[in-house]
Structure formats: structure tokens, C-alpha cells
Design a protein around this motif. Structure first.
Motif, short mmCIF file in Angstrom:
data_model
loop_
_atom_site.label_atom_id
_atom_site.label_comp_id
_atom_site.label_asym_id
_atom_site.label_seq_id
_atom_site.Cartn_x
_atom_site.Cartn_y
_atom_site.Cartn_z
N LEU A 107 -1.42 -4.78 0.40
CA LEU A 107 -0.92 -5.35 2.50
C LEU A 107 -0.23 -3.33 2.82
CD1 LEU A 107 1.05 -8.19 1.64
CD2 LEU A 107 -1.18 -8.42 1.46
N ASP A 108 -1.76 -3.05 3.89
CA ASP A 108 -1.29 -1.60 4.77
C ASP A 108 0.38 -2.29 5.28
OD1 ASP A 108 -3.83 -1.19 4.22
OD2 ASP A 108 -4.16 -2.32 5.81
N GLY A 109 0.71 -0.84 4.82
CA GLY A 109 2.19 -0.58 5.62
C GLY A 109 3.66 -1.87 5.43
N CYS A 110 2.85 -1.60 3.48
CA CYS A 110 4.43 -2.53 2.52
C CYS A 110 4.32 -1.60 1.54
CB CYS A 110 3.51 -4.14 2.51
SG CYS A 110 4.67 -5.23 2.15
N GLY A 111 5.93 -2.09 1.68
CA GLY A 111 6.55 -1.68 0.79
C GLY A 111 6.75 -2.32 -0.76
N HIS A 112 7.96 -2.39 -1.42
CA HIS A 112 8.49 -2.59 -2.53
C HIS A 112 8.65 -4.19 -2.80
CE1 HIS A 112 9.06 -2.42 -7.23
NE2 HIS A 112 10.48 -3.08 -6.64
N ALA A 160 0.61 -1.23 -0.24
CA ALA A 160 -0.22 -0.08 0.19
C ALA A 160 0.79 1.26 0.25
CB ALA A 160 -1.05 -0.10 1.49
N VAL A 161 1.54 1.17 0.23
CA VAL A 161 2.85 2.12 0.87
C VAL A 161 4.30 2.62 -0.63
CG1 VAL A 161 2.45 3.01 3.04
CG2 VAL A 161 4.35 1.48 2.66
N ASP A 162 4.19 1.41 -1.49
CA ASP A 162 4.96 1.15 -2.77
C ASP A 162 4.67 2.20 -3.64
OD1 ASP A 162 6.85 0.30 -4.54
OD2 ASP A 162 5.89 -1.46 -4.81
N ALA A 163 5.14 2.70 -3.96
CA ALA A 163 4.95 3.30 -6.06
C ALA A 163 4.67 3.11 -6.35
CB ALA A 163 6.42 4.81 -5.53
N SER A 164 5.16 1.96 -6.95
CA SER A 164 4.36 1.32 -8.23
C SER A 164 3.39 0.96 -7.94
CB SER A 164 5.36 -0.26 -8.01
OG SER A 164 6.64 -0.36 -7.85
N THR A 165 2.26 0.34 -6.74
CA THR A 165 0.85 0.71 -6.60
C THR A 165 0.39 1.76 -6.22
OG1 THR A 165 1.02 0.72 -4.52
CG2 THR A 165 1.26 -1.22 -5.36
N THR A 166 1.06 2.98 -5.61
CA THR A 166 0.37 4.25 -5.95
C THR A 166 0.20 5.23 -6.92
OG1 THR A 166 2.23 5.26 -5.40
CG2 THR A 166 0.74 5.12 -3.60
N TRP A 167 1.54 4.38 -8.54
CA TRP A 167 1.66 5.62 -9.15
C TRP A 167 0.93 5.23 -10.77
CZ3 TRP A 167 7.81 5.34 -9.64
CH2 TRP A 167 8.36 6.34 -9.51
N MET A 168 0.66 3.28 -10.51
CA MET A 168 0.10 2.83 -11.43
C MET A 168 -1.30 2.50 -10.69
SD MET A 168 3.39 0.23 -12.95
CE MET A 168 1.55 -0.07 -14.33
N ALA A 169 -1.85 3.08 -10.29
CA ALA A 169 -3.48 2.88 -8.81
C ALA A 169 -4.88 2.82 -10.73
CB ALA A 169 -3.54 4.28 -8.33
N ASP A 170 -3.92 3.83 -11.86
CA ASP A 170 -5.61 3.62 -12.72
C ASP A 170 -5.39 2.25 -13.30
OD1 ASP A 170 -6.07 5.85 -11.95
OD2 ASP A 170 -5.17 7.06 -14.10
N ALA A 171 -4.28 1.32 -13.32
CA ALA A 171 -3.59 0.40 -14.28
C ALA A 171 -4.85 -0.99 -13.21
CB ALA A 171 -2.29 0.22 -14.31
N ILE A 172 -4.36 -0.45 -11.78
CA ILE A 172 -5.61 -1.61 -10.62
C ILE A 172 -6.27 -1.63 -10.64
CG2 ILE A 172 -5.66 -2.26 -8.37
CD1 ILE A 172 -2.61 -1.20 -7.60
N ASP A 173 -6.74 0.05 -11.01
CA ASP A 173 -8.60 0.12 -10.76
C ASP A 173 -9.06 -0.33 -12.65
OD1 ASP A 173 -8.84 1.39 -9.33
OD2 ASP A 173 -8.89 3.72 -10.13
N ALA A 174 -8.11 -1.12 -13.36
CA ALA A 174 -8.62 -1.25 -14.78
C ALA A 174 -8.53 -2.28 -15.19
CB ALA A 174 -7.62 -0.68 -16.01
N TYR A 175 -8.44 -3.64 -13.87
CA TYR A 175 -8.50 -4.70 -14.07
C TYR A 175 -9.11 -5.66 -14.32
CZ TYR A 175 -4.13 -5.26 -11.22
OH TYR A 175 -1.86 -5.74 -11.72
#
Length: 337
Positions: free
Chosen positions: A301-306, A273-288
Motif C-alpha cells: 500500500l503506497d504511503g503506508c507504514g507499519h 510501502a514505507v514500512d521498514a519491514s517490507t524494505t528490509w525483507m524485500a528479498d522474502a517478498i521476491d521469493a514468494y
């Protein structure tokens, strides 16, 4: 428990388009192929291999070409995505298998998704860690990345493009550079919310490492773990790993026939949840729902990085084994139908 699950890890090399690929395996049963990212190795899966083996799977983690004990082709263009996909196919065949579930992390997630997209007859399901699936297409990658950071900063992907530049920063002190790189993307050592991500940009004319955290190791990374990673890159050099970044525009051209294509096999996504890969690519997750129409589950995963399978191994192991069990149950149901 499978009788092989308690045996030691087995190291071997197999022939592949790269020349030779090193892999580590444990267990018997359906094949699960594990593909690491940058800057890592098969060792990134050390906490998953025995658990998957104990659950009844043949767990196989590779050193991607250019890493560890695998071959390191000289030509920069030898690290394009199409070649890495064919390496994965060759591993499955060399192991005497017809199909596999492929699971990847970071760049390995991209390699796993491309493998599933291009060879659905080989890769019956795909698990993606940290980096979401985004179908081929869109603007040319290096053009997009060159705009990130503005005139005073340079995004890391752009920084990596020039041959020799990042090598000159990394190779004089591989251990120190890796320690800072891992810390920059780990939940317990990354900058506080609202501060710049030090790993992702360098100041104009500066080095990436100038903005790394210093003097601290993430909780998941012991000194022995760091020694292992550093030893691999001190022996092989970093150029093979960096050449993956230097093929992004070639990949964009190679995969153009698959622009916008979904992956239709069963899929799993696990991100931090705190990984930049998931925040930058939130639109990709939304398009699943469109891009991964057979997605079984998506977890943040809350509080988890890369470095998700190393930061949170117990959770990742549970999610992976539960997902694999659903695949087996569905296959059995189809067989009985």
C-alpha cells in the motif's frame, strides 16, 4: 448481513497451554483468527472485527500470551514460537471449530505463518500483514542482529535481549514510550526519507526512546486509543511482550527441522510501502513464488507504514474480505467437484 454482526463484541477466556487466553469475537460463520504484534493487543483489530463479522465470518482476535487479559507465564522460555502456535490451535479447538483462517500482523504475522506451517490440518489459509514470510533457517538470528548499526549504534532486537533493560526504559512512562514507538513507524509521523529510523537503533549507551518522534500522534491513533494500549501494559507490564524477542534463537533451533519449508495453503500478504519491514525483507517478498506457492495476492500500500490495519483500515478490510470470499468460492467449487 449476518444477524450477529450488529451485536456488541463478546469477550471471553479459553483454556490454552499459556493457562488462559483472552479473546474478543463477533459474528458467525467460518472462523478467522486474528493475531496481533508488538506492542499491541486484540484492540489492534478493532476496525476489522465488525467488518469481518458483517461479511459472514466469526472474527476472533486474541491477546497473545503475556499481553492484556491473557496469562503471563513467568519463564522467559515460555514465549517460544512453538508454544504460541499451540495456543492458536487450542483457541480453535476451544471454540468448537475444526479449522480456521489465521491472519497476523507484525510478530502476529510470524506466529500465523508458523501456525500454518506446523498445523496445516488446522489452519487452512494464512494472511500476513506487514512482516513477510521467510522460511525457517539461515544464520542464528541474534548473531545477525548484533551486526546491525555498527559500533556506535545498537539494533532494537539486540537492545531487547537483556532482561530488565528495556523494561527499565518503558515501564516508568508506558504511555509516552508507546506514543513514540507508534509514531516512529507510522507513515505520517516517521522520519523523512533518508534520515535514520529512530525506533530501530539506539546510540551506544543510550535509550531507544531518545530517538523517537515526540509531541505528535499518528492520525490513526486517538488519545483514547493510546490510553487503551497504555492501560493494558500498565496493568500487565511489558516483560511478556519483550520475552518474544528473547526466544528468537530458541525458535531457530526448534524450527530447524522445517528449514526452507514453504507454506502450501492459500496465502495473502499486505504490506506498507514505507514500512521498514517490507524494505528490509524485500528479498522474502521476491521469493514468494517458492515460499508461498499458493499465494493468492501480494499488496504493497503506497504511503503506508507499519501499523497497516490501523493506518489503512478500509483498504485492508476490502483486501481481507475479498480474499476470504475467494477462499469460500474455491471451497464450494471443490465440494461440488
Amino acid at each position: 448481513m449476518n444477524s450477529d454482526a450488529s451485536t456488541e463484541l463478546r469477550h471471553r477466556t479459553v483454556e490454552a497451554p499459556a493457562g488462559r487466553l483472552h479473546l474478543v469475537e463477533q459474528g458467525d460463520g467460518p472462523l478467522v483468527l486474528l493475531v496481533h504484534g508488538f506492542p499491541e493487543s486484540w484492540y489492534s483489530w478493532r476496525r476489522q472485527i465488525p467488518v469481518l463479522a458483517a461479511a459472514g465470518y466469526r472474527a476472533v482476535a486474541i491477546d497473545v500470551r503475556g499481553y492484556g487479559r491473557s496469562s503471563k507465564p513467568e519463564a522467559p522460555e515460555a514465549y517460544r514460537m512453538l508454544d504460541l502456535v499451540e495456543d492458536n490451535v487450542a483457541v480453535v479447538r476451544a471454540l468448537g471449530e475444526e479449522s480456521a483462517v489465521v491472519v497476523g500482523h507484525d510478530w502476529g504475522s510470524n506466529i500465523a505463518s508458523a501456525s500454518a506451517l506446523l498445523h496445516p490440518e488446522v489452519f487452512r489459509a494464512v494472511g500476513l500483514l506487514s512482516v513477510p514470510y521467510a522460511p525457517p533457517g539461515g544464520p542464528r538470528p541474534t548473531g545477525v542482529f548484533s551486526q546491525i548499526g555498527g559500533p556506535e549504534q545498537e539494533f532494537y532486537v539486540s537492545y531487547f535481549q537483556q532482561a530488565g533493560r528495556a523494561e527499565a526504559e518503558i515501564e516508568p512512562d508506558v504511555r509516552g514510550w508507546l506514543a513514540g514507538f507508534y509514531a516512529a513507524l507510522s507513515a505520517d509521523t516517521m522520519p523523512a526519507s533518508g534520515e535514520p529510523d529512530p525506533h530501530f537503533v539506539s546510540r551506544a549507551g543510550g535509550r531507544l526512546r531518545d530517538r523517537f518522534p515526540t509531541g505528535v500522534l499518528p492520525a490513526w491513533l486517538s488519545r483514547d486509543d493510546l490510553d487503551f494500549y497504555a492501560g493494558e501494559f500498565e496493568r500487565t507490564g511489558i516483560i511478556g511482550a519483550l520475552n518474544r524477542y528473547r526466544n528468537m534463537d530458541r525458535d531457530w533451533e526448534d524450527l530447524a527441522p522445517h528449514r526452507g519449508a514453504p507454506i502450501k495453503q492459500p496465502a495473502l500478504f499486505i504490506g506498507g510501502a514505507v514500512d521498514a519491514s517490507t524494505t528490509w525483507m524485500a528479498d522474502a517478498i521476491d521469493a514468494y513464488s517458492t515460499t508461498l506457492p499458493a499465494l493468492t495476492a501480494s499488496h504493497l500500500l503506497d504511503g503506508c507504514g507499519h501499523w497497516i490495519q490501523q493506518e489503512r483500515p478500509d483498504e485492508v478490510n476490502r483486501l481481507l474480505t475479498d480474499w476470504l470470499a475467494t477462499l469460500d468460492a474455491e471451497a464450494l467449487r471443490r465440494d461440488r467437484a
